[in-house]
Scaffold this motif. Structure first.
Motif, PDB file in Angstrom:
ATOM      1  N   GLN A   1       0.882  -1.217  -0.060  1.00 60.87           N
ATOM      2  CA  GLN A   1       0.195   0.049   0.029  1.00 60.87           C
ATOM      3  C   GLN A   1       0.840   1.221  -0.026  1.00 60.87           C
ATOM      4  O   GLN A   1       0.263   2.249  -0.255  1.00 60.87           O
ATOM      5  CB  GLN A   1      -0.971  -0.070   1.140  1.00 60.87           C
ATOM      6  N   TRP A   2       2.055   1.101   0.203  1.00 62.86           N
ATOM      7  CA  TRP A   2       2.953   2.177   0.555  1.00 62.86           C
ATOM      8  C   TRP A   2       3.579   2.522  -1.027  1.00 62.86           C
ATOM      9  O   TRP A   2       4.107   3.705  -1.136  1.00 62.86           O
ATOM     10  CB  TRP A   2       4.248   1.904   1.300  1.00 62.86           C
TER      11      TRP A   2
ATOM     12  N   LYS B   1      -7.621   6.228   2.316  1.00 65.28           N
ATOM     13  CA  LYS B   1      -7.124   5.005   2.468  1.00 65.28           C
ATOM     14  C   LYS B   1      -5.632   5.286   3.107  1.00 65.28           C
ATOM     15  O   LYS B   1      -5.005   6.379   3.409  1.00 65.28           O
ATOM     16  CB  LYS B   1      -6.433   4.560   1.100  1.00 65.28           C
ATOM     17  N   ASP B   2      -5.153   4.153   3.628  1.00 63.59           N
ATOM     18  CA  ASP B   2      -3.890   4.154   4.408  1.00 63.59           C
ATOM     19  C   ASP B   2      -2.643   4.646   3.531  1.00 63.59           C
ATOM     20  O   ASP B   2      -1.944   5.481   3.803  1.00 63.59           O
ATOM     21  CB  ASP B   2      -3.375   2.754   4.606  1.00 63.59           C
ATOM     22  N   SER B   3      -3.016   4.201   2.260  1.00 59.49           N
ATOM     23  CA  SER B   3      -1.825   4.727   1.175  1.00 59.49           C
ATOM     24  C   SER B   3      -1.879   6.251   0.985  1.00 59.49           C
ATOM     25  O   SER B   3      -0.854   6.809   0.581  1.00 59.49           O
ATOM     26  CB  SER B   3      -2.025   3.969  -0.002  1.00 59.49           C
TER      27      SER B   3
ATOM     28  N   LYS C   1      -1.258   8.203   3.152  1.00 59.25           N
ATOM     29  CA  LYS C   1      -0.274   8.872   3.917  1.00 59.25           C
ATOM     30  C   LYS C   1       1.251   8.807   3.212  1.00 59.25           C
ATOM     31  O   LYS C   1       2.172   9.467   3.609  1.00 59.25           O
ATOM     32  CB  LYS C   1      -0.284   8.287   5.282  1.00 59.25           C
TER      33      LYS C   1
END
Ligand code: ADP
Ligand code: MG
Ligand code: ZN
Length: 442
Positions: free
Chosen positions: A153-154, A378-380, A382
């Motif tokens: 996701q990063w 979404k987490d991504s 960030k």
């Protein structure tokens, strides 16, 4: 064993030697087959061979996961030209082609060596049983996950289907897994290892440290005249040495078109001919400027980051960032265009807290726009921010700049030996930070 591998390299692929020691080491480790392997090597370094050669030498079949049918097709065609039995099962396959492949896979002695699939296929009801059957008969030699950053996701290329691969990996008991990606930040590397459930993998990372690159950071706001400062830097770096490729040249990166125009104009006024390059120019003018620079008629190009993709010039003596790069990963890539000939070269960032605020704002805006379009966070989201923060700390912290970059990519700290401003003179770096802090509280 080494000679066997070398021989096989020649026989099957027609190469006289391995691309690098690293490529050889990876092939050996994969060939041994007793551990999971994680490979992080830049594009073009020859990652495919790291599983293709062991696959040819193994008894069974190697399953290769790759994100795009086009990428797969390229590789399969190439292998077929080399007379290596390879194919792909995908949604575009004709029914009878598919039947032939499945028949071969179901036979007691399959001829196929490499089977390429996209991650969508992994869970397909028509294919999954075939896979489990191969595994239970001990006919799966390796599981290779190419472009493995797609699982993270990063990463910038996240593909949800890649998340299914962890489960697949867990089911393929006793099959060593190989994950491959181009140079990735440490958090992406960790994500890959965790998501693919690699068990204490052997990691092979191309070292990111390049000792001929000299990094420094200058706080722009502290300068009485930044253009004069940049001009002096250019004068000095261009006189570093011509090298065998003739007079050196350089790149100044600016964030905006106006920035490019202004800096190019100011430098030219000061006596260094510099030309702007950005998307606002007509394509023919842009190509013209690029050619002049490539041919050494113009020594300094002042460009937005649209310049440099695929540009491979040996004698770039400096890369200056007039504005902050948007992430440490892109900064590494952009500044890395300097010194390809191995000669000493300078990489400088002109840092400004005002730049920082601006880019920070732009990144937030971009993320908000994406969220609005998508309808949720979404987490991504960030990722962009953390990547930028890494760039900011590169500029703001007291420490070796090379070490910061190396650690960001999961390498150990290198022996900088004075190839950055901090290692050359930590007191100057501290003094600059203190003056900047004093300025900001005024
Ligand atoms: P990556 O996946 O790391 O971007 P590829 O596997 O696509 O790189 O390989 C890049 C190119 O290098 C290919 O054309 C490949 O044939 C070539 N190559 C790989 N290994 C060797 C080698 N040992 N000697 C010469 N060329 C090689
Ligand atoms: Mg590749
Ligand atoms: Zn250093």
């Amino acid at each position: 064993m080494t000679t066997n591998l070398k021989q096989a390299l020649k026989t099957h692929f027609g190469f006289d030697s391995f691309r690098s020691k690293l490529q050889e080491d990876v092939v050996k480790a994969v060939h041994r087959g007793d551990r999971d392997v994680f490979v992080c090597m830049p594009t073009g370094a020859g990652k495919s061979l790291c599983y293709q050669l062991p696959a040819v030498l193994a008894e069974g079949i190697t399953l290769v996961i790759s994100p795009l049918i086009a990428l797969i097709q390229d590789q399969v065609d190439h292998l077929k030209e080399l007379n290596i039995p390879a194919c792909s099962i995908n949604s575009k396959l004709l029914a009878n082609e598919r039947r032939l492949i499945l028949a071969d896979l179901g036979s007691s002695n399959p001829k196929l060596k490499l089977l390429y699939i996209t991650p969508e296929m992994v869970a397909s009801p028509s294919f999954h049983p075939c896979l489990m059957d191969l595994c239970s008969r001990g006919l799966l030699s390796y599981l290779a996950v190419d472009e493995a950053h797609c699982v993270s996701q990063w990463g910038h290329d996240f593909r949800p289907d890649y998340l299914k691969l962890g489960e697949l990996r867990a089911r393929l008991q006793g099959v060593p897994c190989l994950a491959l990606t181009a140079t990735a930040p440490k958090n992406v590397q960790e994500d890959i290892i965790q998501s693919l459930k690699l068990s204490s993998p052997l990691s092979f990372l191309t070292p990111v440290f390049r000792s001929n690159l000299h990094y420094d950071v200058i706080f722009r706001e502290l300068l009485p005249n930044p253009y004069v400062h940049l001009h002096a830097f250019i004068k000095k770096t261009l006189s570093l040495g011509a090298g065998s490729n003739g007079q050196g040249c350089g790149i100044v990166y600016c964030r905006t078109r106006e920035g490019c125009e202004t800096v190019a104009h100011q430098l030219t006024k000061l006596g260094v001919v510099a030309k702007p390059y950005h998307a606002g120019l007509k394509p023919t003018d842009r190509t013209g400027v690029q050619n002049e620079w490539m041919q050494g008629k113009v020594l300094v190009i002042v460009a937005t980051i649209s310049f440099g993709m695929g540009v491979d010039k040996a004698n770039v003596r400096f890369v200056a960032h007039w504005n902050l790069a948007k992430s440490l990963a892109s900064y590494y890539q952009e500044s890395g265009r300097a010194g390809r000939d191995g000669l000493p070269s300078a990489c400088r960032t002109y840092y400004s807290p005002r730049d920082k605020e601006q880019i920070n704002f732009l990144i937030r805006q971009e993320v908000a726009r994406k969220q609005e379009k998508r309808g949720f966070a979404k987490d991504s989201d960030k990722t962009a921010m953390t990547d930028f923060e890494a760039m900011v700390s590169f500029c703001e912290q007291e420490g070796c700049r090379h070490a910061t970059i190396s650690k960001f990519f999961g390498n150990t700290a290198p022996n900088c030996a004075g190839a950055c401003d901090y290692c050359r003179n930590p007191k100057l770096v501290r003094a600059q930070l203190e003056r900047a802090a004093a300025l900001s509280t005024k």
